[in-house]
Design an enzyme around this catalytic site. Structure first.
Site, PDB file in Angstrom:
ATOM      1  N   ASP A 287       0.941  -1.076   0.027  1.00 20.13           N
ATOM      2  CA  ASP A 287      -0.139   0.138   0.009  1.00 20.13           C
ATOM      3  C   ASP A 287       0.882   1.371   0.153  1.00 20.13           C
ATOM      4  O   ASP A 287       1.933   1.183   0.413  1.00 20.13           O
ATOM      5  CB  ASP A 287      -1.066  -0.232   1.106  1.00 20.13           C
ATOM      6  CG  ASP A 287      -2.116   0.944   0.899  1.00 20.13           C
ATOM      7  OD1 ASP A 287      -2.165   1.742   0.158  1.00 20.13           O
ATOM      8  OD2 ASP A 287      -3.197   0.712   1.842  1.00 20.13           O
TER       9      ASP A 287
HETATM   10  C1  BGC Z   1      -5.266   3.010   0.275  1.00 15.64           C
HETATM   11  C2  BGC Z   1      -5.277   2.092  -1.012  1.00 15.64           C
HETATM   12  C3  BGC Z   1      -4.882   2.970  -2.140  1.00 15.64           C
HETATM   13  C4  BGC Z   1      -3.706   3.771  -2.249  1.00 15.64           C
HETATM   14  C5  BGC Z   1      -3.535   4.810  -3.235  1.00 15.64           C
HETATM   15  C6  BGC Z   1      -3.799   4.061   0.180  1.00 15.64           C
HETATM   16  O1  BGC Z   1      -4.124   4.933   1.225  1.00 15.64           O
HETATM   17  O2  BGC Z   1      -5.104   2.282   1.251  1.00 15.64           O
HETATM   18  O3  BGC Z   1      -6.387   1.576  -1.106  1.00 15.64           O
HETATM   19  O4  BGC Z   1      -5.173   2.400  -3.398  1.00 15.64           O
HETATM   20  O5  BGC Z   1      -3.846   4.674  -1.090  1.00 15.64           O
HETATM   21  O6  BGC Z   1      -4.015   5.568  -3.340  1.00 15.64           O
END
Ligand code: BGC
Length: 747
Positions: A287
């Site tokens: 993530d």
């Molecule tokens: C989220 C993800 C997301 C990523 C990119 C993170 O904070 O948990 O689900 O894909 O950001 O935006």
């Protein structure tokens, strides 16, 4: 039409913008030309990796051996917020990733979260995954995936960061509206079809957040743990199904730790289970900013490090300093990590590129088409759940009424933007008020009154009450709005109550007008007890996407018969939910143990005999369905299906409608504690008035199995079971006994 407060935008004349933008992307010819242009030898005019006729692994191996060490490292880390570096020398293009589960996110600057300011990055804004789950319609999950995949292609994206397969463990979770609910079986069925839909379009789906971003509070620091059966039976099945059945090509690790290791770099979760036991061949990405050390990332199975915020400053961030960039390169040069670890990671990245035909002719995609918007509307319609309908308050008949008071800030609010990964820049978003005005036409006078607001205002309730008193019907559009602590990434809700004095508003309006309909715009669940007894009808509309207002009006006025069912239990009070009853939420000093074990959602309410406000699988219709004639047809032993449940459903009302039949398996005398019953099958059937259909639901051995860590494997234990067919988890209509003759253990 009169307006008592804050007139909404021009809803009288709703302009429907239908843009057909198609962007074609370079296929094999362009790539071949590029490669030829950089001077490959004659003999190599068509290298193996550029030959679509060659097997995928041969192409991967061929490209791998052409890459330098530095080029290989480039595949393992971000090069901007949502991309990785190209290798122009070999015709390897930039890879583009995009959020998110509900639509292709607007483009942002390469090194900032601010919009890039483009004019070609609009996309279809689908209903939230909680709405999609509430449809219980796997064909719609497939269709949703297909829309997203096509839009990714049209926008030049290679990997879609969805679906989210995390289990709704607590109703407070700030991202619960992005989830497929509390049940692993329903979640798995929806995830599999969604992934197939996306990947059919030459785009990789990235299922997330492996294996549990079940709350927002403390997600970056929490170290969670649970017993092994709970991990295997509740939290892993959607991911396992997406890998084994849909061949998902990418998996994103959760921010949380699991048993002391960060999920994305967990030797146990990633190396042993995902890549080892399940044979996952694709890539595991972090993530954003969810990587914490080179050693953990190198050896814990991480293949792609994404993010921006490791140093805490967005400006001047050098992607070359990522853990899997120069620090990993140096470690490799010093011999701290074997080259085979590097090559495995690169292979996984390349495999995803070949599997999605990056080097071949790819499907061109399509963006913002009427067909995509029609899919969004259909999901919105089928995802609405009728929670209460006394005295046939719904559907409304527009020729019987002359005036409607529409009340509530959510009647005019847009929900598409400002949602981190769940936001979309949409060409239009039909609000509930716009949908209702459009549906009733000129013969019904619609008044709008805000009633409650995020910004405090005086006399809001009084004005709404006055409007309601003068109207034939009052429709309150209540709910949440993705503000902090109200269905928002990064923050859980603090309680299940409606904010901004909405409980009081609903009570007062209901006193003024007995024909008060409450519509909820929110993720699950809301505490409704404060006013539920005072209103005749309640409709959970979820977050219904860009065509939501139209869909809502069609349900309210009976053009569409509601057929959604809850994918989450609605507790009477928060403390009835397992994580809260046991005091394990949100964890202590960053440590969180899932003490309720297997008893998540309805499994807990069943085991503890707690009456929920609305049970899992619940949802009313404008018509009636009768179930009859359950027969269990046994398959041949040790073959799937072991048994098939066959029964009839008849529409005995006077309107067409669709019913979700739910199949639960109840083990009569298990040798170890098991949930009272578990969902193991479902079918949605559309029936005309008077029509009857035979429904068949096959069950394989896994439907009867529990996970035994001592084997290890899935044990389908010989013995007696009950097969229960319900209209909800608490409304079992048919039941029969089944004897499983032989115990089997499967990996
Ligand atoms: C989220 C993800 C997301 C990523 C990119 C993170 O904070 O948990 O689900 O894909 O950001 O935006």
């Amino acid at each position: 039409m009169g307006l008592s407060h804050n007139p909404p935008p021009k809803f009288r004349c709703i302009m429907r913008i239908r843009s057909l933008i198609r962007v074609d992307f370079p296929g094999a010819l362009a790539l071949a030309a590029l490669v030829a242009g950089v001077g490959l030898s004659r003999a190599e005019e068509r290298p193996v990796y550029l030959d679509p006729a060659q097997p995928l692994e041969a192409r991967v191996g061929d490209l791998l051996q052409r890459l330098t060490l530095e080029e290989k490292i480039g595949f393992l880390h971000a090069d901007s917020k949502f991309s990785t570096a190209p290798v122009p020398r070999l015709g390897v293009p930039t890879r583009w990733l995009t959020d998110g589960p509900h639509g292709v996110r607007e483009d942002i600057g390469p090194h900032t979260w601010s919009p890039a300011g483009r004019t070609d990055d609009y996309a279809t804004f689908m209903p939230a995954l909680s709405a999609l789950a509430s449809t219980w319609n796997v064909d719609l999950a497939r269709a949703c995936g297909a829309v997203l995949g096509q839009e990714c292609r049209a926008r030049g994206k290679d990997i879609l960061l969805g679906p989210i397969a995390d289990i709704a463990r607590t109703p407070l979770s700030g991202r619960i509206y992005e989830y497929f609910g509390e049940d692993p079986f329903l979640n798995a069925r929806m995830s599999v079809e969604y992934v197939r839909g996306v990947q059919d379009q030459d785009v990789a789906a990235c299922i997330k957040h492996f294996a549990g971003n079940n709350q927002e509070q403390g997600r970056a620091i929490i170290d969670m743990d649970m017993d092994e059966r709970t991990l295997r039976e509740i939290y892993l099945p959607p991911f396992e199904a997406a890998v084994k059945e849909a061949n998902v090509w990418a998996v994103m690790g959760a921010y949380t730790k699991f048993r002391g290791e960060h999920c994305a770099c967990s030797d146990y979760l990633v190396n042993r289970i995902l890549k080892g036991e399940w044979g996952f061949q694709g890539l595991v990405m972090s993530d954003w900013g969810g990587t914490y050390s080179t050693r953990e990332a190198a050896l814990g199975g991480l293949d792609l490090e994404m993010g921006t915020l490791i140093t805490g400053t967005e400006q001047g961030r050098d992607y070359k300093d990522y853990y899997l960039a120069n620090p990993f390169l140096e470690g490799l040069r010093k011999g701290e990590y074997p080259m085979s670890v590097l090559d495995d990671k690169v292979r996984r990245n390349l495999r995803v590129m070949f599997a999605t035909h990056v080097f071949d002719t790819r499907k061109p995609g399509a963006l913002n088409t009427p067909a995509h918007q029609a899919t969004a509307q259909r999901i919105a319609e089928e995802g609405m759940v009728l929670l209460k309908n006394e005295t046939n308050a719904l559907p409304l008949n527009s020729s019987d009424i002359t005036s409607v008071a529409v009340i509530g800030e959510d009647a005019v609010r847009h929900h598409a933007t400002g949602l981190f990964g769940a936001g979309v820049k949409t060409m239009h978003e039909i609000t509930p008020l716009e949908g209702i005005v459009q549906r009733v036409g000129d013969n019904v006078n619609v008044t709008y009154s805000i009633g409650y607001s995020k910004q405090a205002g005086s006399n809001l309730i009084e004005r709404a009450v006055a409007a309601a008193r003068q109207a034939d019907v009052a429709i309150i559009i209540a709910g949440l709005n993705h503000s902090r602590y109200l269905d928002d990434e990064g923050w859980d809700r603090k309680d299940l109550r409606l904010p901004y004095g909405q409980d009081e508003l609903i009570r007062r309006v209901a006193q003024a007008n007995p024909r008060t309909i409450v519509v909820l715009i929110s993720g699950p669940a809301i505490e409704l007890d404060p006013w539920l007894g005072q209103v005749p009808a309640v409709l959970q509309a979820n977050y219904p996407g860009m065509e939501g207002g139209t869909a809502l009006a069609r349900v309210l006025f009976g053009d569409v018969n509601p057929s959604g069912k809850l994918a989450c239990t609605y507790p009477r009070r928060l403390m009835d939910s397992p994580a809260h009853a046991l005091g394990t939420y949100p964890g202590t000093n960053g440590i969180l143990f899932y003490k309720e074990g297997l008893l998540v959602g309805y499994r807990w309410f069943d085991a503890k005999n707690i009456e929920p406000l609305f049970p899992f699988g619940y949802g009313l219709s404008y018509t009636r369905f009768e179930y009859s004639g359950l027969k269990l047809v046994e398959g041949r032993d040790a073959q799937d299906p072991v048994v098939t449940a066959e029964f009839e459903i008849a529409n005995t009302g006077d309107r067409p409608g669709a019913e979700v039949a739910e199949l639960y398996v109840h083990p009569s005398q298990p040798s170890l504690p098991r949930p009272v019953k578990e969902l193991k099958g479902f079918r949605k059937v559309a029936l005309k008035p008077g029509e009857k259909q035979t429904v068949s639901i096959p069950l394989d051995r896994r439907a009867f199995a529990f996970y035994d860590p001592s084997k290890p494997g899935w044990v389908a234990e010989a013995g007696d079971f009950k097969i229960q067919i319900g209209s909800s988890s608490r409304d079992i209509r048919l039941e029969d006994a089944f004897h499983l003759a032989r115990t089997t253990v499967e990996k």
